[in-house]
Design a protein around this motif. Structure first.
Motif, mmCIF file in Angstrom:
data_model
loop_
_atom_site.group_PDB
_atom_site.id
_atom_site.type_symbol
_atom_site.label_atom_id
_atom_site.label_comp_id
_atom_site.label_asym_id
_atom_site.label_seq_id
_atom_site.Cartn_x
_atom_site.Cartn_y
_atom_site.Cartn_z
ATOM 1 N N ARG A 208 -11.849 -0.143 7.381
ATOM 2 C CA ARG A 208 -10.840 -0.392 6.339
ATOM 3 C C ARG A 208 -9.597 0.471 6.533
ATOM 4 N NH1 ARG A 208 -12.998 -2.017 0.844
ATOM 5 N NH2 ARG A 208 -14.981 -2.991 1.262
ATOM 6 N N ALA A 209 -9.804 1.661 7.084
ATOM 7 C CA ALA A 209 -8.653 2.557 7.284
ATOM 8 C C ALA A 209 -7.747 2.059 8.413
ATOM 9 C CB ALA A 209 -9.148 3.967 7.589
ATOM 10 N N ARG A 210 -8.302 1.248 9.299
ATOM 11 C CA ARG A 210 -7.553 0.871 10.515
ATOM 12 C C ARG A 210 -7.086 -0.566 10.537
ATOM 13 N NH1 ARG A 210 -11.697 2.571 15.062
ATOM 14 N NH2 ARG A 210 -10.175 1.497 16.365
ATOM 15 N N HIS A 211 -7.653 -1.408 9.665
ATOM 16 C CA HIS A 211 -7.327 -2.834 9.719
ATOM 17 C C HIS A 211 -6.959 -3.365 8.342
ATOM 18 C CE1 HIS A 211 -8.450 -3.246 13.902
ATOM 19 N NE2 HIS A 211 -9.472 -2.455 13.652
ATOM 20 N N THR A 212 -6.400 -4.573 8.346
ATOM 21 C CA THR A 212 -6.007 -5.192 7.075
ATOM 22 C C THR A 212 -6.225 -6.704 7.163
ATOM 23 O OG1 THR A 212 -3.737 -5.738 7.734
ATOM 24 C CG2 THR A 212 -4.107 -3.511 6.861
ATOM 25 N N ALA A 213 -6.262 -7.325 5.992
ATOM 26 C CA ALA A 213 -6.380 -8.786 5.961
ATOM 27 C C ALA A 213 -5.158 -9.421 6.625
ATOM 28 C CB ALA A 213 -6.517 -9.267 4.515
ATOM 29 N N ILE A 214 -3.967 -8.919 6.319
ATOM 30 C CA ILE A 214 -2.761 -9.500 6.935
ATOM 31 C C ILE A 214 -2.841 -9.374 8.453
ATOM 32 C CG2 ILE A 214 -0.246 -9.182 7.203
ATOM 33 C CD1 ILE A 214 -0.066 -8.651 4.194
#
Ligand code: GTR
Length: 405
Positions: A208-214
Motif C-alpha cells: 500500500r505504501a508503494r502502489h495505488t489504484a490509479i
C-alpha cells in the motif's frame, strides 16, 4: 483529522479566496537552474519529474507480467448494423509461479477500413456492457464485489459517454475495459487487484505504501495497448487514451508513463488530475486523500492543507506528455473539478512544450463556456455538468483527425 462535514464546509468556490502562490516550474532543476532545451528535458529532467510523481503521488510503476495472452471470446462482424466488427478479448496475465489475473476488452473496428486504423482507448466505470447499446456485449465489472451495475437494465446506460457509432464512422477503432478488472475501486480493493500478480499479500502495508489504484489502472491501460499492438486491424502507434474524472486522472498518468500513447485526453479530471492543487478550489487534497485513500500514495496526503509546500503541481503531470498531443477538457458547472485550475495546468505546461517548438496557449486565454483552444496542448470548456458528452467527443475526434491521421 476533520470530519467529512467540516472538510466539505471548508471547500472554496470563490475565485477571490484562491491563495496566492508561486507556480512551480517543471523546468527548474534540483540545483535551482533551468532546463534550457528539449534534450535536457528528455534525458535529465523528465525522468526526475516522473520519479517524483511515482514517489509522491501515484506510486511505483509495475512491469509486464511474465506472460500475457489475448484470447478471442467473441467476434461479431456485423455490429451496429454492419458498421463495425465487435470483438471481445480476454487479456490473460500469468506469472511463472502460477499466479494469474485477467481483464476483458470490448473492441470495435470500423468495417469500412482498408488499412489498420487509429484507436480511442479508455477505461470504463461500470462494465463494458454499460458503454454499448448492443445487447450481446458481455457483462463485466464482477471483480468489484457487490457491484450494482451488473444487471441487464444497466446495458447501454452510459453509451452516450462513448459515442461508439460516431467514433467508428469517423474511421477509428474504439476499445474499453472496466477499471474494476484491474483494481476494484474501493479502499479494500487491493487483494483482488492486478497487484496480486506481483505480491503474495497485495493488501499489506508495504504494498500500500508503494502502489495505488490509479497506478494499477494506468498499468491496465498500457496492457490494453499491448493487446491493441497484437490486433491487426489497429495501428497501435496511433492510439489516443482518454478518461473521465478519476479515469481522466488515470489517463494522464498512463500517458506520462507510457510514451506509446500519441494523444492523451483528460475529461473533467479535477483534483489529482489536471487541476492545480495549489489553488485549493473545489475538491482539495484533504478531501480526496481521505475519501479515496487507495488512489494516491500516503506522501500525497501529507500535503493536505499544506498545498503551498508542494514542490510541484499538476502542470508537471501535463508536461510529462510533451511533445505528444494532450487535451484537457472541463465543464463549466463542474466546480468540484475546478475548470480554471484544469485550464491553468495546461497553460503552465506550455513552457515544456515550447522547448519542442510548439505554440501553446497562455494563462490569459481561458475561453468562455463553449470555447476551445486547439494545439498540441488543447483545452475546451463545455457548458454544463460533470460528464463526457458528444460535444466533448467532437473536439476529441477533431484532434484525432489532426494528430492520429
Ligand atoms: C468524485 C471525486 C472526484 C472525481 C469523481 C469521479 O467523487 O471526488 O475526484 O474523481 O468522483 O471520478 O467521478
Amino acid at each position: 483529522m476533520r470530519s467529512r462535514e467540516e472538510m466539505l464546509q471548508a471547500v472554496n468556490y470563490d475565485e477571490a479566496k484562491v491563495p496566492q502562490f508561486v507556480v512551480p516550474s517543471p523546468l527548474q532543476k534540483a540545483d535551482g537552474s533551468t532546463v534550457r532545451n528539449a534534450a535536457e528535458w528528455v534525458n535529465f529532467q523528465r525522468p526526475r519529474v516522473l520519479e517524483m510523481f511515482r514517489r509522491e503521488v501515484y506510486g511505483e510503476s509495475l512491469p509486464r507480467p511474465d506472460r500475457c495472452s489475448f484470447q478471442l471470446l467473441s467476434c461479431q462482424p456485423d455490429a451496429y448494423l454492419g458498421l463495425a466488427t465487435r470483438k471481445e478479448i480476454r487479456l490473460q496475465f500469468e506469472m511463472v509461479d502460477g499466479k494469474t489475473h485477467s481483464a476483458e476488452m470490448l473492441l470495435y473496428l470500423p468495417n469500412q477500413a482498408t488499412a489498420p486504423v487509429p484507436a480511442f482507448l479508455g477505461l470504463c466505470f461500470k462494465g463494458n456492457h454499460v458503454t454499448s447499446s448492443e445487447k450481446e456485449v458481455r457483462i463485466t465489472g464482477q471483480n468489484y464485489p457487490g457491484n450494482q451495475d451488473l444487471g441487464e437494465d444497466k446495458r447501454g446506460l452510459q453509451a452516450e459517454r462513448w459515442q461508439f457509432p460516431e467514433v467508428l464512422k469517423r474511421g477509428y477503432a474504439a476499445a474499453t475495459l472496466c477499471y474494476h478488472d484491474f483494481f476494484p475501486d474501493h479502499a479494500n480493493g487491493w487483494q483482488r487487484s492486478a497487484l496480486s500478480l506481483f505480491y503474495a499479500q497485495p493488501d499489506s502495508p508495504a504494498v500500500r505504501a508503494r502502489h495505488t489504484a490509479i497506478g494499477v489502472w494506468a498499468w491496465g491501460l498500457s496492457r490494453a495497448l499491448d493487446c491493441l499492438e497484437a490486433e491487426p486491424g489497429v495501428d497501435a502507434r496511433r492510439v489516443a487514451v482518454h478518461g473521465h474524472s478519476r479515469l481522466g486522472k488515470t489517463a494522464l498518468w498512463a500517458g506520462a508513463q507510457d510514451p506509446r500513447f500519441r494523444l492523451v485526453i483528460s475529461n473533467d479530471s479535477g483534483c489529482g488530475g489536471a487541476a492545480m492543487s495549489k489553488r485549493c478550489f473545489g475538491e482539495n487534497l484533504e478531501i480526496i486523500t481521505s475519501v479515496f485513500p487507495h488512489w494516491f500514495v500516503t506522501s500525497f496526503a501529507q500535503y493536505a492543507r499544506r498545498e503551498a509546500e508542494l514542490p510541484f503541481d499538476q502542470n508537471f503531470l501535463v508536461s510529462l506528455q510533451a511533445p505528444r498531443a494532450v487535451c484537457i477538457a472541463s465543464a463549466s458547472e463542474d466546480l468540484w473539478a475546478d475548470p480554471r485550475g484544469e485550464f491553468l495546468s495546461g497553460a503552465y505546461a506550455g513552457e515544456v512544450y515550447r522547448l519542442f517548438g510548439a505554440e501553446v496557449y497562455s494563462p490569459a486565454q481561458m475561453p468562455a463556456p463553449g470555447g476551445r483552444l486547439s494545439g498540441l496542448v488543447s483545452y475546451h470548456l463545455r457548458a454544463g455538468k460533470h460528464d463526457q458528452t458528444w460535444e466533448d467527443w467532437q473536439h476529441y475526434l477533431e484532434l484525432g483527425d489532426r494528430f492520429l491521421k
